[in-house]
Design an enzyme around this catalytic site. Structure first.
Site, PDB file in Angstrom:
ATOM      1  N   LYS A  38      24.878  61.045  40.248  1.00  0.00           N
ATOM      2  CA  LYS A  38      24.514  60.015  41.232  1.00  0.00           C
ATOM      3  C   LYS A  38      23.188  60.322  41.922  1.00  0.00           C
ATOM      4  O   LYS A  38      22.508  59.401  42.374  1.00  0.00           O
ATOM      5  CB  LYS A  38      25.618  59.863  42.280  1.00  0.00           C
ATOM      6  CG  LYS A  38      26.858  59.131  41.781  1.00  0.00           C
ATOM      7  CD  LYS A  38      27.978  59.146  42.809  1.00  0.00           C
ATOM      8  CE  LYS A  38      27.679  58.311  44.016  1.00  0.00           C
ATOM      9  NZ  LYS A  38      28.824  58.255  44.959  1.00  0.00           N
ATOM     10  N   ALA A  74      32.864  52.876  49.487  1.00  0.00           N
ATOM     11  CA  ALA A  74      34.248  52.445  49.246  1.00  0.00           C
ATOM     12  C   ALA A  74      34.711  52.983  47.897  1.00  0.00           C
ATOM     13  O   ALA A  74      33.904  53.425  47.081  1.00  0.00           O
ATOM     14  CB  ALA A  74      34.360  50.920  49.244  1.00  0.00           C
ATOM     15  N   SER A  76      35.803  51.366  44.792  1.00  0.00           N
ATOM     16  CA  SER A  76      35.725  49.993  44.289  1.00  0.00           C
ATOM     17  C   SER A  76      36.435  49.797  42.957  1.00  0.00           C
ATOM     18  O   SER A  76      36.231  48.775  42.295  1.00  0.00           O
ATOM     19  CB  SER A  76      34.255  49.575  44.142  1.00  0.00           C
ATOM     20  OG  SER A  76      33.572  50.446  43.246  1.00  0.00           O
ATOM     21  N   SER A 113      34.540  41.668  49.191  1.00  0.00           N
ATOM     22  CA  SER A 113      34.573  41.496  47.737  1.00  0.00           C
ATOM     23  C   SER A 113      35.148  40.146  47.351  1.00  0.00           C
ATOM     24  O   SER A 113      36.017  39.611  48.047  1.00  0.00           O
ATOM     25  CB  SER A 113      35.431  42.603  47.105  1.00  0.00           C
ATOM     26  OG  SER A 113      35.619  42.381  45.723  1.00  0.00           O
ATOM     27  N   TYR A 142      42.549  47.246  45.253  1.00  0.00           N
ATOM     28  CA  TYR A 142      41.194  47.240  45.804  1.00  0.00           C
ATOM     29  C   TYR A 142      40.919  45.940  46.557  1.00  0.00           C
ATOM     30  O   TYR A 142      40.470  45.958  47.709  1.00  0.00           O
ATOM     31  CB  TYR A 142      40.180  47.417  44.675  1.00  0.00           C
ATOM     32  CG  TYR A 142      38.781  46.998  45.059  1.00  0.00           C
ATOM     33  CD1 TYR A 142      38.034  47.738  45.960  1.00  0.00           C
ATOM     34  CD2 TYR A 142      38.209  45.842  44.514  1.00  0.00           C
ATOM     35  CE1 TYR A 142      36.749  47.343  46.324  1.00  0.00           C
ATOM     36  CE2 TYR A 142      36.926  45.448  44.864  1.00  0.00           C
ATOM     37  CZ  TYR A 142      36.198  46.203  45.779  1.00  0.00           C
ATOM     38  OH  TYR A 142      34.941  45.802  46.136  1.00  0.00           O
ATOM     39  N   LYS A 183      29.391  55.043  36.998  1.00  0.00           N
ATOM     40  CA  LYS A 183      30.621  54.344  37.379  1.00  0.00           C
ATOM     41  C   LYS A 183      31.730  54.391  36.338  1.00  0.00           C
ATOM     42  O   LYS A 183      32.797  53.815  36.529  1.00  0.00           O
ATOM     43  CB  LYS A 183      30.304  52.883  37.717  1.00  0.00           C
ATOM     44  CG  LYS A 183      29.439  52.729  38.959  1.00  0.00           C
ATOM     45  CD  LYS A 183      29.197  51.277  39.312  1.00  0.00           C
ATOM     46  CE  LYS A 183      30.471  50.567  39.659  1.00  0.00           C
ATOM     47  NZ  LYS A 183      30.233  49.164  40.060  1.00  0.00           N
ATOM     48  N   PHE A 206      38.081  40.683  26.070  1.00  0.00           N
ATOM     49  CA  PHE A 206      39.512  40.403  26.103  1.00  0.00           C
ATOM     50  C   PHE A 206      39.788  39.010  25.552  1.00  0.00           C
ATOM     51  O   PHE A 206      39.105  38.033  25.890  1.00  0.00           O
ATOM     52  CB  PHE A 206      40.037  40.452  27.535  1.00  0.00           C
ATOM     53  CG  PHE A 206      40.077  41.840  28.124  1.00  0.00           C
ATOM     54  CD1 PHE A 206      40.375  42.941  27.340  1.00  0.00           C
ATOM     55  CD2 PHE A 206      39.835  42.033  29.469  1.00  0.00           C
ATOM     56  CE1 PHE A 206      40.404  44.214  27.875  1.00  0.00           C
ATOM     57  CE2 PHE A 206      39.870  43.295  30.023  1.00  0.00           C
ATOM     58  CZ  PHE A 206      40.149  44.393  29.229  1.00  0.00           C
ATOM     59  N   TYR A 285      44.729  39.201  36.520  1.00  0.00           N
ATOM     60  CA  TYR A 285      43.372  39.043  35.986  1.00  0.00           C
ATOM     61  C   TYR A 285      42.761  37.739  36.495  1.00  0.00           C
ATOM     62  O   TYR A 285      43.385  36.679  36.417  1.00  0.00           O
ATOM     63  CB  TYR A 285      43.424  39.032  34.456  1.00  0.00           C
ATOM     64  CG  TYR A 285      42.080  39.037  33.785  1.00  0.00           C
ATOM     65  CD1 TYR A 285      41.345  40.206  33.681  1.00  0.00           C
ATOM     66  CD2 TYR A 285      41.548  37.869  33.256  1.00  0.00           C
ATOM     67  CE1 TYR A 285      40.107  40.214  33.061  1.00  0.00           C
ATOM     68  CE2 TYR A 285      40.309  37.864  32.636  1.00  0.00           C
ATOM     69  CZ  TYR A 285      39.599  39.036  32.544  1.00  0.00           C
ATOM     70  OH  TYR A 285      38.366  39.040  31.927  1.00  0.00           O
TER      71      TYR A 285
END
Length: 328
Positions: A38, A74, A76, A113, A142, A183, A206, A285
């Site tokens: 990072k 946070a 996330s 978010s 989350y 990430k 997907f 989802y």
């Protein structure tokens, strides 16, 4: 001095870059760098102080002059399962900073978010009254942690309790762009698909488990990180009324569109493969998200969003294509 938490992360490091490019360097940054590289997100950046997360409470008590707080730190991960850890980081830490800003009369910007909207059945209107927020049902831990903080703030305001002089909860939609290498499984589809294509694999998306939506037709409001940083910088200038604000483009695009944009950026013919929806995501989802920008526009923000094709092309060509990692 501005305090910026989550400063070494994806959105935080891009905001730090924008602040530096606007001549702002008197910034105390808070984060844990760990061993995922990072620190590379901070290379070339200027700041006044570095605060490890565990040392932030003590730092806040030093009485140093702070002109504003931008709280992006946070957990996330949308697949997180440790509720105690999520609430410690996403609710308790946020409430502590809110109370600090209320006591010190300091403007406060925090990351909410789009995951707070759940499946979108109630729409994507960024109203911040308790009655509206009570109708939203997030689909994962989350999103719920961000939602309960939004609701806590709504009650605080409605009861006339102590609050920062200006405050903004920014509801990020699906953000992509440079500085997300660290990430892991939470990297954007743009990153993952680019690397898959370069390895000779197809883009894997997907399959839909809903008869009304085709495979790859699941849609998101994909927004370039430059655009969400522009919104936060505008909010920091203090011309908008306090409240929740969506940060997106205002237009949903399919995952298939996004994959085709990556192929176009690389100059490769599309090769998309659809894989079954994982069991842990079924029923949790989001099939469609699209930021309602009416409130933001009504407050005076007139920045034009980056198109998906332009944003993906810039990210892929300038930062992702090839073996070398490149950072903003």
């Amino acid at each position: 001095m501005l305090l910026l938490t989550g400063a070494a992360g994806f959105i935080g490091s891009n905001l730090l870059a924008d602040l530096n490019e606007n001549g702002v360097t008197n910034i105390a940054i808070c984060d844990d760098l760990g061993s995922e590289g990072k620190w590379l997100n901070l290379r070339g950046r200027e700041f006044a102080e570095f605060i490890p997360i565990a040392e932030l409470p003590a730092w806040l008590e030093t009485g140093k002059p702070v002109s504003g707080v931008v709280h992006l730190g946070a957990n996330s991960s949308t697949t997180a399962t440790d509720g105690d850890e999520i609430m410690r980081l996403n609710f308790n830490a946020s409430l502590s900073l809110w109370n600090f800003c209320a006591r010190r009369r300091i403007p406060f910007v925090y990351a909410s978010s789009a995951a707070t909207y759940g499946d979108g059945a109630q729409g994507f209107l960024d109203a911040d009254d308790s009655d509206h927020l009570a109708k939203l049902t997030p689909l994962n831990l989350y999103g719920w942690s961000k939602h309960v903080f939004d609701r806590r703030i709504a009650r605080t305001i409605e009861r006339g309790e102590a609050a920062p002089p200006r405050w903004y909860g920014v509801k990020f939609f699906n953000v992509y762009g440079p500085n997300e290498h660290h990430k892991a499984h939470m990297r954007s589809p743009v990153y993952n698909i680019t690397k898959a294509i370069e390895s000779g694999a197809p883009a894997r998306l997907f399959a839909s488990d809903r008869p009304d939506i085709p495979d790859g037709g699941q849609s998101r409001d994909f927004v370039h990180v430059n655009d969400v940083c522009a919104i936060m910088l505008w909010l920091l200038r203090g011309t908008a009324p306090s409240g929740l604000y969506n940060a997106g483009t205002g237009g949903a695009r399919s995952f298939a569109d996004m994959a085709r944009a990556v192929y176009a950026a690389l100059g490769v013919a599309p090769n998309i493969e659809f894989i079954p929806m994982p069991d842990q995501l079924k029923g949790r989802y989001q099939y469609w998200t699209e930021a309602d920008l009416g409130k933001l526009r009504g407050a005076g923000y007139n920045g034009a969003p980056t198109s998906l094709e332009d944003g993906v092309r810039d990210y892929v060509v300038s930062y992702l294509a090839g073996d070398a990692l490149r950072f903003r």
